[in-house]
Design a protein around this motif. Sequence first.
Motif, mmCIF file in Angstrom:
data_model
loop_
_atom_site.group_PDB
_atom_site.id
_atom_site.type_symbol
_atom_site.label_atom_id
_atom_site.label_comp_id
_atom_site.label_asym_id
_atom_site.label_seq_id
_atom_site.Cartn_x
_atom_site.Cartn_y
_atom_site.Cartn_z
ATOM 1 N N ARG A 189 32.267 -23.067 -37.356
ATOM 2 C CA ARG A 189 32.793 -21.827 -36.795
ATOM 3 C C ARG A 189 31.768 -21.195 -35.859
ATOM 4 N NH1 ARG A 189 35.175 -19.737 -42.661
ATOM 5 N NH2 ARG A 189 36.858 -21.257 -42.783
ATOM 6 N N ASN B 237 40.610 -14.591 -49.237
ATOM 7 C CA ASN B 237 39.938 -13.362 -48.811
ATOM 8 C C ASN B 237 38.646 -13.190 -49.594
ATOM 9 O OD1 ASN B 237 39.917 -10.778 -47.301
ATOM 10 N ND2 ASN B 237 39.916 -9.907 -49.342
ATOM 11 N N ASN C 101 33.239 -8.280 -47.639
ATOM 12 C CA ASN C 101 31.977 -8.382 -46.916
ATOM 13 C C ASN C 101 30.795 -8.111 -47.846
ATOM 14 O OD1 ASN C 101 33.245 -8.914 -44.446
ATOM 15 N ND2 ASN C 101 33.519 -6.736 -44.025
ATOM 16 N N SER D 23 32.510 -16.955 -45.379
ATOM 17 C CA SER D 23 33.014 -15.599 -45.156
ATOM 18 C C SER D 23 32.846 -15.116 -43.716
ATOM 19 C CB SER D 23 32.343 -14.610 -46.120
ATOM 20 O OG SER D 23 30.934 -14.643 -45.978
ATOM 21 N N THR D 24 32.501 -16.039 -42.830
ATOM 22 C CA THR D 24 32.458 -15.693 -41.403
ATOM 23 C C THR D 24 33.880 -15.481 -40.900
ATOM 24 O OG1 THR D 24 30.471 -17.041 -41.086
ATOM 25 C CG2 THR D 24 31.737 -16.459 -39.107
ATOM 26 N N HIS D 25 34.135 -14.333 -40.277
ATOM 27 C CA HIS D 25 35.483 -14.025 -39.798
ATOM 28 C C HIS D 25 35.740 -14.658 -38.435
ATOM 29 C CE1 HIS D 25 36.383 -10.297 -42.485
ATOM 30 N NE2 HIS D 25 35.696 -11.220 -43.134
ATOM 31 N N ASN D 26 37.003 -14.783 -38.089
ATOM 32 C CA ASN D 26 37.388 -15.254 -36.767
ATOM 33 C C ASN D 26 36.778 -14.315 -35.729
ATOM 34 O OD1 ASN D 26 38.995 -15.396 -34.260
ATOM 35 N ND2 ASN D 26 40.241 -16.858 -35.418
ATOM 36 N N ASP E 22 38.771 -11.091 -36.023
ATOM 37 C CA ASP E 22 38.074 -10.516 -37.174
ATOM 38 C C ASP E 22 38.853 -10.745 -38.472
ATOM 39 O OD1 ASP E 22 35.857 -9.267 -38.313
ATOM 40 O OD2 ASP E 22 36.901 -7.343 -38.432
ATOM 41 N N VAL E 23 39.648 -11.803 -38.513
ATOM 42 C CA VAL E 23 40.438 -12.135 -39.697
ATOM 43 C C VAL E 23 39.688 -13.183 -40.516
ATOM 44 C CG1 VAL E 23 42.577 -13.208 -40.513
ATOM 45 C CG2 VAL E 23 42.641 -11.562 -38.626
ATOM 46 N N PHE E 24 39.729 -13.024 -41.842
ATOM 47 C CA PHE E 24 39.116 -14.020 -42.715
ATOM 48 C C PHE E 24 39.880 -15.334 -42.594
ATOM 49 C CE2 PHE E 24 38.591 -16.385 -46.628
ATOM 50 C CZ PHE E 24 37.220 -16.292 -46.872
ATOM 51 N N MET E 25 39.163 -16.429 -42.470
ATOM 52 C CA MET E 25 39.785 -17.742 -42.342
ATOM 53 C C MET E 25 39.786 -18.463 -43.693
ATOM 54 S SD MET E 25 38.178 -18.930 -38.663
ATOM 55 C CE MET E 25 36.537 -18.272 -38.952
#
Length: 912
Positions: free
Chosen positions: A48, A479, A482, A495-498, A502-505
Amino acid sequence: MKPLIICRGPIRKEAMDVFDEMGITHYGILLSEKDSITYTNALAPELRTLTDPDRVHRVPDYSGATKEERQKRIQQIIRIAYDNGYNSIFAGYGFMSEDAEMVESMEKAGLNFIGPCSFTQKSAGMKDQAKRTALETGVSVTPGVNNATSLALFAKYGKDGLVKCAKDHKLDVDFAACKDEEEQALALLAASYEANIDIVNAAEIGAALQVEAKRMLTEKPNNRFRLKAIAGGGGKGQRILQSANSYEGATIEEKVEKAAANVPSLVLECLIELKTNGVGDNKNVLIEMNIDTTRHQEIQVVGNGEWCMTMGGRDCSLQMHEQKLLEVSVTEEELAAAIEVAAAAGKTAEAEQLKKDLVILQHMEREGAIFGEAVKLDSLGTFECIVDGEAHYFMEMNTRIQVEHRVTELCYKLKFTNPDDSGDYFIAESLVEVMVLLARHGKKLPKPTRILREKTSVEARMNATNQALQPHAGGVIENWSNAISGEIRDDQGISTHNPDTDVFMKYHLAGAYDSNIALLLTTGETRLSSYQRLAEILRRTELRGKDLSTNLEFHYGLIHWFIGNGINARPSTNFIVPYLTAVGLLKEQANQIDLDVAFNEIRQKYVAAAGDNAKAWAEALDAKKLLLIRPLERLFAEPHYMSGWLSMNKDNLHIADGEIKWQINPIEMLDKLYHYLNMDFEKGKPARYMIWDHDHDILTAAVSFYKSLNEKVDAADFPALQALLASDKAPKGFSSDEWLAVRSAHVGYYAGTEVLAVLMYIATETGFCELSVNPDLSITIPERLTNKDLQKQMAKVLVPPPAAKSDEVLAASGGMYYPREAPGMDVFVSEGDHFNTGDTLYIVEVMKMFNKVIAPFSGTIAKVLVEGDGVIIKKGQPLFKIIPDEMIVIETPEEVAEMRRVKTIEFLATLK
């Protein structure tokens, strides 16, 4: 430096981050098809952030399944490095990081290995050689035998037959250069590994060790012994040989024979688990005394091949199945401060134990530096010890950075100073950075000084396991909240978001390699403050998904057990299973209580005594029911939470002679319980996960009432306040009418809180608080909690097996199914076979751990429903059709409900 990262998990992401910070931008990563690539929603999360496809390289499996595959993989990695301009290799803390053959191949290929060199790997990485080195340098070692392959060789050829053996197998060995017969045997064995032939096989090694085991079992019939394949680590390739006296027999000789009979199969299991049972593999297996009351401590060692130094210790005693769970720093500074605190509080026994711990730490650090110099450590290593009372023994050196290395680097940083100019220096805070610097500059680096950063740190390994800490692969994280302030989360980038939305993948925990999801760390001025910070991190961590099971709840309960019982407690490596058994007993007892019945009975008593006000009382109690019941239901559903809560509140509530004696206000306790469960009222938070608004209003009003009352009356604690409220005489500052109103409000707020006493009832019924910390910091483990049958029974209470028909056996977990011990061997059971309770039915490999599944009852195999080796199975999947010897009787829902009602009435009978 242009490194190729050939490891996975949190250390890969950490290495990427450190390289970026150091300005090393041309690094690449190696991905295995088992490293989540072939699974939906499970692409390696590091991708990511690393979006350049030219820096991502793929192999089928990192190290291969056989010796031939491993050798091919090494050459493949070297080719990838050449073809893509990489000049160095970073292998992190996986098994490839301490593969001496691989490191030597990298060195010969001109690649800079970021880690200990091949000389160190051979001298310290292999357990037998490490033990020989330790003995030569005066380092304390665990009593045992480390030369099984030599003994097997002598048994087969005789000590005077080694030269003939070499000639027969056309092996070139310089026997004249060897100082004794043992060195001759080692040289001959090394030549056989190089030639890829077996001059002794696993069966012969097992037979040789069986002879040694008989001698050791006879000398110490009450001791267990540990078998360890020399290339193992992290608990893999190890098995426990039970004590002679644990077997039935008329004489000690008979008991020893029964115990030792298991040695050959245990040797084979060790080798199979490490996949080192192929032709040409070094199959040496150590056997040594297993110190059951041991604490597991390790020393961080750093060297450049000339100088060697240490960076404090880590206590890794909290582990299960040789897998570490919670790791805490051990530093001179923290111990010295803890000694002062204990002495000032009059805790003489605790202070004395802490002083002993300080002396042991200093001795281990000194020996760690001596051993590191002896093996010419030119990177990072870990000097692992077991501590038994006031004695310590060297166990092994891990020639790699450890999973828990952050525990050390959060406590200390290293200052490298120019020997010619004290004002010219730099400071390194990352141990990965130190590894890179040592690989790049080696002997040019001056010996650094360590500088304190924090006195304590603690790390919880968050794993994909169920409530009984059994591996649970296959779940999907949908989910993850943070990280909060003070939390260090090494989570592979999950836990890195898009970056765009900013959506959890979503992330699929495929579990092809191990069960670890993340490492959660924090620091503190004292061990207590670090544990309290970790508790807050765990309290606020929200992790949700599909078929998702982790040990998050376990850690939350365990941390609170130590906070409540004694933060400086010294648990041994055998603590966790009895602790889990105690938690299982809580769950078993909770399963027998019907909270609805309990509250309704309490309600009925109030209503019956209310006379003309019965309707008002009924309405008032109905309005409070869910306020009181919901958090209890949560504790009942999560026994690990109950364990932590009881540990923190064991002194706050007692039941004596049918009377509930509160040491704190039950309303205050209820308010804290909601907070403990992370169910505080927050606008916008889903109602499912917090106190409901009308319940919040009632609780807030009650808390405010008592807060205001405490400010107006002279009551040192809640018992004093209760005594005051029991009197109809108004205290100073209140009129008679005002005091009557206060007393009436108290009765209204207090009503129904009796149901909270069910927690202490459960603790009392199970003897939970008998698992306790002594003044000298040792832990009392009630004998019943060490009973193997009870431990197995409580594991099933914590995680009930899948519902099955009486004529089938279901998979207890997902994983890879094996019907036999090893390729070429007979299957455990086949159609028509009769099996007894305790017989092995199959092996399941879950997250690189091999687990034998035994029959819970006796019967006959009617049909085998899974064919082949290495077949993927899912939890609950039918594996065998069986004909049980005895038919299972299943209780009806009505019978279960009646039993729960009866048990609940028993609880209520303890109250007036």
